[in-house]
Motif scaffolding. Sequence first.
Motif, short mmCIF file in Angstrom:
data_model
loop_
_atom_site.label_atom_id
_atom_site.label_comp_id
_atom_site.label_asym_id
_atom_site.label_seq_id
_atom_site.Cartn_x
_atom_site.Cartn_y
_atom_site.Cartn_z
N SER A 187 0.82 -1.21 0.00
CA SER A 187 0.00 0.00 0.00
C SER A 187 0.85 1.26 0.00
CB SER A 187 -0.90 0.01 1.23
OG SER A 187 -1.79 1.10 1.20
N CYS A 188 0.25 2.32 -0.47
CA CYS A 188 0.91 3.63 -0.51
C CYS A 188 0.32 4.50 0.59
CB CYS A 188 0.70 4.29 -1.86
SG CYS A 188 1.34 5.97 -1.94
N ILE A 189 1.17 4.96 1.49
CA ILE A 189 0.78 5.93 2.51
C ILE A 189 1.68 7.14 2.32
CG2 ILE A 189 0.65 6.43 4.98
CD1 ILE A 189 0.22 3.44 5.45
N GLU A 190 1.10 8.31 2.24
CA GLU A 190 1.86 9.54 2.05
C GLU A 190 1.81 10.38 3.31
OE1 GLU A 190 0.90 11.92 -1.30
OE2 GLU A 190 1.74 10.51 -2.74
N ILE A 191 2.98 10.79 3.78
CA ILE A 191 3.09 11.73 4.89
C ILE A 191 3.70 13.01 4.32
CG2 ILE A 191 4.01 12.15 7.19
CD1 ILE A 191 4.34 9.14 7.50
N THR A 192 3.04 14.13 4.54
CA THR A 192 3.52 15.38 3.97
C THR A 192 3.71 16.44 5.04
OG1 THR A 192 2.41 14.94 1.85
CG2 THR A 192 3.07 17.22 2.29
N GLU A 193 4.93 16.90 5.15
CA GLU A 193 5.29 18.01 6.03
C GLU A 193 5.33 19.27 5.17
OE1 GLU A 193 9.66 19.59 7.30
OE2 GLU A 193 9.22 17.51 7.82
N LYS A 194 4.53 20.27 5.51
CA LYS A 194 4.47 21.48 4.69
C LYS A 194 4.61 22.71 5.56
CE LYS A 194 1.59 23.96 1.33
NZ LYS A 194 0.33 23.93 0.55
N ALA A 195 5.62 23.54 5.25
CA ALA A 195 5.82 24.81 5.93
C ALA A 195 5.57 25.93 4.93
CB ALA A 195 7.22 24.90 6.51
N LYS A 196 4.57 26.75 5.22
CA LYS A 196 4.22 27.88 4.35
C LYS A 196 4.64 29.17 5.04
CE LYS A 196 0.32 29.94 1.85
NZ LYS A 196 -1.13 29.84 1.55
N PHE A 197 5.57 29.90 4.41
CA PHE A 197 6.16 31.08 5.03
C PHE A 197 5.59 32.37 4.43
CE2 PHE A 197 9.30 27.73 5.51
CZ PHE A 197 9.71 27.87 6.83
N ASN A 198 5.28 33.32 5.31
CA ASN A 198 4.93 34.67 4.88
C ASN A 198 6.22 35.47 4.71
OD1 ASN A 198 2.13 34.08 5.18
ND2 ASN A 198 2.31 34.46 7.39
N SER A 199 6.11 36.70 4.24
CA SER A 199 7.30 37.52 4.00
C SER A 199 8.05 37.86 5.29
CB SER A 199 6.92 38.80 3.27
OG SER A 199 5.94 39.53 4.01
N ASP A 200 7.36 37.85 6.45
CA ASP A 200 8.01 38.15 7.73
C ASP A 200 8.45 36.88 8.45
OD1 ASP A 200 5.58 37.12 8.48
OD2 ASP A 200 5.03 38.76 9.83
N TYR A 201 8.37 35.74 7.78
CA TYR A 201 8.79 34.43 8.28
C TYR A 201 7.88 33.84 9.35
CZ TYR A 201 12.85 35.77 5.60
OH TYR A 201 13.67 36.19 4.58
N SER A 202 6.70 34.42 9.51
CA SER A 202 5.64 33.73 10.22
C SER A 202 5.00 32.80 9.18
CB SER A 202 4.61 34.72 10.77
OG SER A 202 3.95 35.40 9.68
N GLY A 203 4.00 32.03 9.59
CA GLY A 203 3.37 31.18 8.59
C GLY A 203 2.51 30.09 9.17
N THR A 204 2.31 29.04 8.39
CA THR A 204 1.46 27.91 8.79
C THR A 204 2.19 26.61 8.50
OG1 THR A 204 -0.57 29.15 8.30
CG2 THR A 204 -0.76 26.75 8.44
N PHE A 205 2.14 25.69 9.45
CA PHE A 205 2.74 24.37 9.27
C PHE A 205 1.65 23.31 9.31
CE2 PHE A 205 4.37 20.35 10.85
CZ PHE A 205 5.47 20.15 10.05
N SER A 206 1.81 22.27 8.48
CA SER A 206 0.87 21.16 8.52
C SER A 206 1.61 19.84 8.35
CB SER A 206 -0.21 21.29 7.44
OG SER A 206 0.36 21.21 6.14
N LEU A 207 1.10 18.81 8.99
CA LEU A 207 1.59 17.45 8.80
C LEU A 207 0.40 16.58 8.47
CD1 LEU A 207 4.16 15.62 8.99
CD2 LEU A 207 3.30 14.93 11.23
N THR A 208 0.43 15.98 7.27
CA THR A 208 -0.70 15.19 6.78
C THR A 208 -0.31 13.74 6.60
OG1 THR A 208 -1.51 17.14 5.56
CG2 THR A 208 -2.40 14.98 4.91
#
Length: 225
Positions: free
Chosen positions: A19-40
């Motif tokens: 089976s295929c299981i995908e784990i995705t770490e995503k860091a989305k950065f704003n211009s001031d280096y704040s942002g949103t992180f997700s782990l799926t």
Amino acid sequence: MKKTFKLALLAVLAIGLSSCIEITEKAKFNSDYSGTFSLTIDMGQMKQMMIAMGMDPDSLAGTENPMEGIEQDIREQKAKLEGVRGVSNARVEADEENFVVRTLFDFDDIDALNAGIAHIMEEGEISERPVFYKKNGRSIERTSEQTHVAQMKSEMMDNPDMEGMDPSMIFGDMSYNVVMEFSNRIDNVSNANYTLSADGKSTQLRYYIFRPESEGQSFANKVSF
């Protein structure tokens, strides 16, 4: 999230399918280096494979069901993240229909980002806080830190049910993806294994956890603007 990942692997063994299981770490950065992180953790392809072979995904029960007890996991994740300085809007989204679990939080700066990730990746108390991201001038760097992936792989390899099995045959398509997204276009990435998006604002690495050819790959990547 490690608990959910372990249950997903056990479910694959229980139903006897590759089976295929995908784990995705995503860091989305704003211009001031704040942002949103997700782990799926996306186990949707495992469910679709069961359906294609005439199996009933709802027949999985107890520890064989990766979505079993997910409500408790959600409460634990939110409680840990809400106590981290610089972390806000912590939430966990569980799509029980499609076997997808996603943990997200907003971060004020790089320190808060690293602290939040550590609380997601680790179980229990954190004795040593790993560094996943660094800021160097106008560059953002994803470090080579992947202890959490190595630990998950080791735990699976030590599972008695895996004795005599080739993990690359069963879990060969299982991937851990690192995605870095920015508000500005990227000038350069230091790791050639990362690919750039069409708009030039994000870069991604797909790391196949159980494939021998991935052993030498590093998560390290310096993104310059």
